[in-house]
Design a protein around this motif. Structure first.
Motif, PDB file in Angstrom:
ATOM      1  N   ARG A  95      35.254  13.313  69.756  1.00 23.65           N
ATOM      2  CA  ARG A  95      34.880  14.550  69.070  1.00 23.65           C
ATOM      3  C   ARG A  95      35.168  14.497  67.564  1.00 23.65           C
ATOM      4  NH1 ARG A  95      33.602  17.872  66.048  1.00 23.65           N
ATOM      5  NH2 ARG A  95      34.046  20.112  66.061  1.00 23.65           N
TER       6      ARG A  95
ATOM      7  N   PRO B 288      39.701  24.182  63.588  1.00 28.43           N
ATOM      8  CA  PRO B 288      40.191  25.353  64.339  1.00 28.43           C
ATOM      9  C   PRO B 288      40.797  24.907  65.665  1.00 28.43           C
ATOM     10  CG  PRO B 288      37.902  25.679  63.617  1.00 28.43           C
ATOM     11  CD  PRO B 288      38.257  24.241  63.331  1.00 28.43           C
TER      12      PRO B 288
ATOM     13  N   GLN C 132      25.475  16.676  76.675  1.00 29.42           N
ATOM     14  CA  GLN C 132      24.428  17.701  76.666  1.00 29.42           C
ATOM     15  C   GLN C 132      24.992  19.061  77.081  1.00 29.42           C
ATOM     16  OE1 GLN C 132      21.356  17.415  75.626  1.00 29.42           O
ATOM     17  NE2 GLN C 132      20.603  15.329  75.918  1.00 29.42           N
TER      18      GLN C 132
ATOM     19  N   HIS D 204      28.551  19.547  74.505  1.00 26.04           N
ATOM     20  CA  HIS D 204      28.374  19.151  73.088  1.00 26.04           C
ATOM     21  C   HIS D 204      29.720  18.968  72.403  1.00 26.04           C
ATOM     22  CE1 HIS D 204      28.460  23.531  72.013  1.00 26.04           C
ATOM     23  NE2 HIS D 204      27.991  23.614  73.221  1.00 26.04           N
TER      24      HIS D 204
ATOM     25  N   ALA E 165      21.618   6.234  75.619  1.00 30.45           N
ATOM     26  CA  ALA E 165      22.973   6.218  76.187  1.00 30.45           C
ATOM     27  C   ALA E 165      24.020   6.008  75.098  1.00 30.45           C
ATOM     28  CB  ALA E 165      23.088   5.126  77.242  1.00 30.45           C
TER      29      ALA E 165
ATOM     30  N   GLN F 110      23.460   7.065  72.023  1.00 22.43           N
ATOM     31  CA  GLN F 110      23.189   8.130  71.048  1.00 22.43           C
ATOM     32  C   GLN F 110      22.992   7.593  69.631  1.00 22.43           C
ATOM     33  OE1 GLN F 110      25.592  11.705  73.238  1.00 22.43           O
ATOM     34  NE2 GLN F 110      25.144  11.898  71.086  1.00 22.43           N
TER      35      GLN F 110
ATOM     36  N   GLY G 121      14.230  13.570  72.465  1.00 20.47           N
ATOM     37  CA  GLY G 121      15.054  14.661  73.000  1.00 20.47           C
ATOM     38  C   GLY G 121      16.394  14.829  72.305  1.00 20.47           C
ATOM     39  N   TRP G 122      16.569  14.205  71.127  1.00 24.57           N
ATOM     40  CA  TRP G 122      17.835  14.281  70.418  1.00 24.57           C
ATOM     41  C   TRP G 122      17.648  14.774  69.000  1.00 24.57           C
ATOM     42  CZ3 TRP G 122      22.446  13.326  72.904  1.00 24.57           C
ATOM     43  CH2 TRP G 122      22.308  12.822  74.206  1.00 24.57           C
TER      44      TRP G 122
ATOM     45  N   ARG H 191      28.525  20.625  59.266  1.00 24.92           N
ATOM     46  CA  ARG H 191      28.748  20.284  60.682  1.00 24.92           C
ATOM     47  C   ARG H 191      28.709  18.787  60.930  1.00 24.92           C
ATOM     48  NH1 ARG H 191      29.812  18.266  64.758  1.00 24.92           N
ATOM     49  NH2 ARG H 191      28.972  18.636  66.829  1.00 24.92           N
TER      50      ARG H 191
ATOM     51  N   PRO I 153      23.080  16.006  70.452  1.00 25.61           N
ATOM     52  CA  PRO I 153      22.273  16.871  71.325  1.00 25.61           C
ATOM     53  C   PRO I 153      21.545  17.941  70.498  1.00 25.61           C
ATOM     54  CG  PRO I 153      24.533  16.692  72.157  1.00 25.61           C
ATOM     55  CD  PRO I 153      24.511  16.082  70.783  1.00 25.61           C
TER      56      PRO I 153
ATOM     57  N   ARG J 274      34.164  29.699  60.645  1.00 22.06           N
ATOM     58  CA  ARG J 274      34.631  28.477  61.307  1.00 22.06           C
ATOM     59  C   ARG J 274      35.439  28.803  62.547  1.00 22.06           C
ATOM     60  NH1 ARG J 274      35.869  25.053  55.766  1.00 22.06           N
ATOM     61  NH2 ARG J 274      34.517  23.336  56.315  1.00 22.06           N
ATOM     62  N   GLN J 275      36.281  29.849  62.426  1.00 26.11           N
ATOM     63  CA  GLN J 275      37.099  30.231  63.568  1.00 26.11           C
ATOM     64  C   GLN J 275      36.227  30.786  64.689  1.00 26.11           C
ATOM     65  OE1 GLN J 275      40.296  29.765  63.994  1.00 26.11           O
ATOM     66  NE2 GLN J 275      41.388  29.777  62.054  1.00 26.11           N
TER      67      GLN J 275
ATOM     68  N   HIS K 158      33.091  27.718  65.196  1.00 24.68           N
ATOM     69  CA  HIS K 158      33.557  26.322  65.170  1.00 24.68           C
ATOM     70  C   HIS K 158      32.391  25.369  64.954  1.00 24.68           C
ATOM     71  CE1 HIS K 158      32.754  26.110  69.618  1.00 24.68           C
ATOM     72  NE2 HIS K 158      32.986  27.389  69.486  1.00 24.68           N
ATOM     73  N   ALA K 159      32.152  24.424  65.862  1.00 19.86           N
ATOM     74  CA  ALA K 159      31.107  23.420  65.608  1.00 19.86           C
ATOM     75  C   ALA K 159      29.706  24.017  65.599  1.00 19.86           C
ATOM     76  CB  ALA K 159      31.199  22.300  66.640  1.00 19.86           C
TER      77      ALA K 159
ATOM     78  N   PHE L 241      24.271  26.080  71.980  1.00 22.82           N
ATOM     79  CA  PHE L 241      23.812  25.202  73.053  1.00 22.82           C
ATOM     80  C   PHE L 241      23.659  25.938  74.375  1.00 22.82           C
ATOM     81  CE2 PHE L 241      25.240  22.499  69.776  1.00 22.82           C
ATOM     82  CZ  PHE L 241      24.526  21.324  69.899  1.00 22.82           C
ATOM     83  N   GLU L 242      23.879  27.272  74.343  1.00 22.31           N
ATOM     84  CA  GLU L 242      23.809  28.004  75.601  1.00 22.31           C
ATOM     85  C   GLU L 242      22.566  28.879  75.679  1.00 22.31           C
ATOM     86  OE1 GLU L 242      27.683  29.510  76.861  1.00 22.31           O
ATOM     87  OE2 GLU L 242      28.597  28.071  75.500  1.00 22.31           O
TER      88      GLU L 242
ATOM     89  N   HIS M 213      23.816  34.392  74.028  1.00 21.57           N
ATOM     90  CA  HIS M 213      25.147  33.902  73.678  1.00 21.57           C
ATOM     91  C   HIS M 213      25.286  33.749  72.166  1.00 21.57           C
ATOM     92  CE1 HIS M 213      28.260  30.680  73.189  1.00 21.57           C
ATOM     93  NE2 HIS M 213      28.885  31.461  74.047  1.00 21.57           N
TER      94      HIS M 213
ATOM     95  N   ARG N 149      27.875  35.899  69.666  1.00 20.83           N
ATOM     96  CA  ARG N 149      28.852  35.207  68.819  1.00 20.83           C
ATOM     97  C   ARG N 149      28.665  35.599  67.355  1.00 20.83           C
ATOM     98  NH1 ARG N 149      32.962  33.575  71.045  1.00 20.83           N
ATOM     99  NH2 ARG N 149      33.314  31.870  69.616  1.00 20.83           N
TER     100      ARG N 149
END
Lengths: 477, 477
Positions: free
Chosen positions: A164, A223, A250, A253, B111, B113, B134-135, B164, B223, B249-250, B253-254, B296-297, B301, B305
């Motif tokens: 990460r 964070p 995926q 992430h 595989a 990446q 797909g990436w 990021r 991803p 950031r808090q 985050h990413a 990513f959700e 979502h 956020r």
């Protein structure tokens, strides 16, 4: 060198260093001995003296004195390295420059998300200072209670969160360095962008003290996650582990902070020597994987994400069974199993250690071919295969067949087995030292596997920055 | 050099290169002219010829021929640089080595990446190839339709996602490079860990073609997010923007992939020259911020956020008003406003451009003090302050007072204003070139602000790797 001349030198040079750092910070004889052997007791050297400067200015003055006298310097942090990079050779003519007295956390800049600490600061203390300020410093490894930030950077240490957050290099925004001429270069401001010339920072990071002495660094903070969940999955093959890694990336992430693969034999050694750890799920599967998911929203969110991943993985057939730790204690136990592999294999007897990387996509074929080649070379040889699959990095260690004396196995088989493993690594485009570095241990092996062009560039840089050759001679190149 | 000798050289050296790359790929005269001027028409040079090799082997042979003849080489990708780094000087004795014919995507390794592409591959085509698989390849900037991967790496380009994913350097896992001696060094295997010696990769990245020629690179893939949301917030001060960054950031985050700050005057220029863009929220606030959240959700979502962040920010007083784009069209419009600042200021007339960085924590004071110093130096001067606050990087441009002729302002004020701005940057520990590089533009300014120790190290490295001085002479150093 005549003994008489040598005696004079031993009398006077440490004295001249004592005038810089104070007499109590120059060690000789028995006091110096512990600094001249590595913690695994594989390297035992001798130093003219051990000097422990208390400031960057003192480091610079010591280096100037050494440059003037033509005395070589072995920089040393926590002396936890694995390749003999921070202990002197045995001619007693080098000094050890130990940085442990320079252990201050100089600054935490919350708005800039940076921490600036001195090279001798213990890694755990850097983590703690960050945590006290409400932030995460993610560099983490087994030796964190005694290794130092300077050593981490000198070796470009990896650890358990590389997937990460990257290696030490990727966490570093700037350095303070004393050059082989005793000049001080500083880039500690914590800039995230600076395109004003060559990337000196990354040249010093990972140079194992051969280009200069890192005295301080400014590192990135992140964070703190709200919750960390750990899972343990049985996988039917190395390919399945690689497929699971792709799925996990995926699904989770940036939440995916750890992905460790462990072979059945490696886990059986933990079970054998530490039965109280109750290694889960390993009996009916060739490999297990430990996954860690850092979540910034909360326990329920983290669990849902993790379960969705594991369900998908089971449907796809890349996981046959899995557990998610119910609480922190269970999570620690799972990590404890992973981290006990090193000790368990030592209990079983010395083995031939590797720290290799190949492209992640090549790992299944690498393991298959190398397992087979080793079994052909030494029937019934046992492979302790485990490591940071998410980084393409395996500690692919080779243990004697059951009943064979480990010491004899090591003495007889090490060169041949190293050749088989390194040749395979090379064929798959990999690295013979993924995270431990070269030091003394692999210096003579390196030219066989590194491109001559790369070696030529490295030698030119070494010659340009350290024409006297006084910085950690005999290491890397 | 006598004219006669020069004529012979012009006749024969391009011919010898034509034998390597084919006559149709060596351009002279009018055909070469477009390659000898930068796209902003600030630099117009002359080349002995422009050579366009079609393979790494051809690049190596061209470099060997140049080394043998003592002819210097200006490497060139899309020629979109901003510092005159990729156009020749005007003596007509250098060649331009243009890499556009080397534009293949060599491999995508899902595989692992990674994507491996040649230096002349247009950035947008790298992005597209990744996306087709797909990436996500996250490097992105205004010039992406014409800049090349090799140029991006030579300049260590930044762009809009640095917060990021890092600069070009952080996205790069390995390079293929032709050295100044015409040798080929390759580290394209896509290893995430390799501690076998000095970090040559990062030395070439950002060296602006002065140490060798990047011919291919292996880059990281990520991803693809499920949804990207964009918000626009009015903030009462620069300090509030910095506070909002910390909060974002808090909270995200990413997920926080963009954080751009824009001053009121910068936005007023967009409103004035492109009223159809309907710049939001800028009239009653000194600064606006554009935030991007990659999720990513899913949409719900992401929105929850984002709204939680903006609510917390309003409670804390660091945001006074905010909108979240309802759909992709609105999001594009917000980014379009941000990206129109450069054109809008050009419509207003030439100005004095800067590309500076300081520690994020120092930005509020830097802006306050520098705004004041400039206002004292040139009453009613107008500051076009905007940029990547999340990276500490501002394009802090200085526009003539209303009614003053821009050309005359530039001619009279540029040196004095540069001194005020760069001195302030230096005082705050910043960089006079955060992402554009040094090239010709800042070569003579660099020694005033870069540490002499760093410059000495850079010169030693340049001398070690390119002792003939044939790689992009007159740039950086």
């Amino acid at each position: 060198m005549a003994p008489y001349h040598c005696a004079i030198m031993q009398d006077t040079f440490p004295d001249s260093l004592a005038r810089i750092v104070g007499a109590s910070h120059v060690l000789t004889g028995d006091d110096a001995a512990p600094y001249c052997r590595d913690w695994r007791k594989r390297y035992q050297g001798q130093a003219l003296c051990v000097v422990k400067p208390g400031s960057t200015q003192e480091v610079a003055e010591v280096v100037k004195a050494c440059a003037a006298a033509g005395v070589a310097i072995v920089p040393q942090g926590g002396n936890t390295g694995l390749v003999g990079g921070s202990v002197p050779n045995d001619d007693g003519r080098n000094i050890v420059l130990n940085l442990q007295r320079m252990h201050a956390v100089r600054a935490i800049d919350v708005a800039n998300q940076t921490i600036t600490a001195e090279a001798g600061c213990i890694l755990q203390n850097v983590q703690q200072a960050a945590s006290d300020a409400g932030w995460l410093f993610p560099l983490s490894m087994a030796s964190e209670g005694s290794c130092t930030l300077g050593g981490n950077l000198g070796a470009n240490a990896g650890g358990t969160q590389v997937l990460r957050y990257g290696n030490s290099r990727e966490l570093c925004l700037g350095l303070e360095v004393v050059t082989p001429q005793g000049e001080v270069w500083s880039s500690l401001q914590g800039l995230r962008k600076d395109n004003t010339g060559y990337d000196l920072r990354d040249l010093f990071v990972g140079s194992e003290g051969t280009l200069g002495i890192i005295t301080a660094a400014t590192m990135k903070l992140y964070p703190q996650p709200k919750v960390q969940l750990t899972a343990w999955a049985a996988v039917p093959s190395v390919q399945a582990a690689v497929d699971l890694l792709g799925l996990a990336r995926q699904h989770l992430h940036a939440g995916l902070t750890g992905f460790e693969m462990m072979g059945q034999f490696a886990l059986s050694l933990v079970d054998k020597h530490y039965p109280q750890l109750r290694v889960p799920l390993y009996r009916d599967t060739p490999y297990c994987v430990l996954l860690e998911n850092a979540d910034f929203e909360g326990e329920q969110h983290a669990r849902e994400r993790f379960e969705a991943l594991l369900e998908a993985a089971m449907e796809q057939g890349c996981v046959t069974d899995a557990i998610v730790a119910e609480n922190l204690t269970q999570a620690h136990t799972l990590w404890h199993v992973r981290e006990s592999i090193s000790l368990a294999q030592a209990e079983e007897g010395l083995n031939i250690k590797h720290d290799i990387s190949v492209p992640i996509s090549a790992i299944p074929q690498f393991v298959q071919e190398t397992d087979a080649a080793l079994a052909e070379h030494v029937p019934s040889v046992r492979i302790v295969n485990f490591g940071h699959l998410g980084d393409g990095n395996l500690h692919y260690n080779v243990q004697a067949p059951e009943g064979v004396d480990p010491a004899r196995f090591l003495a007889e088989q090490e060169p041949g087995i190293n050749t088989i493993v390194f040749d395979a690594v090379h064929r798959f485009g990999g690295s013979i030292s993924a995270e431990h570095g070269i030091g003394q241990l692999k210096r003579d092996t390196l030219p066989k596997y590194k491109s001559p062009v790369a070696l030529g560039l490295m030698r030119a840089i070494k010659q340009a920055l350290d024409p006297q050759g006084i910085m950690n001679p005999g290491r890397v190149l």
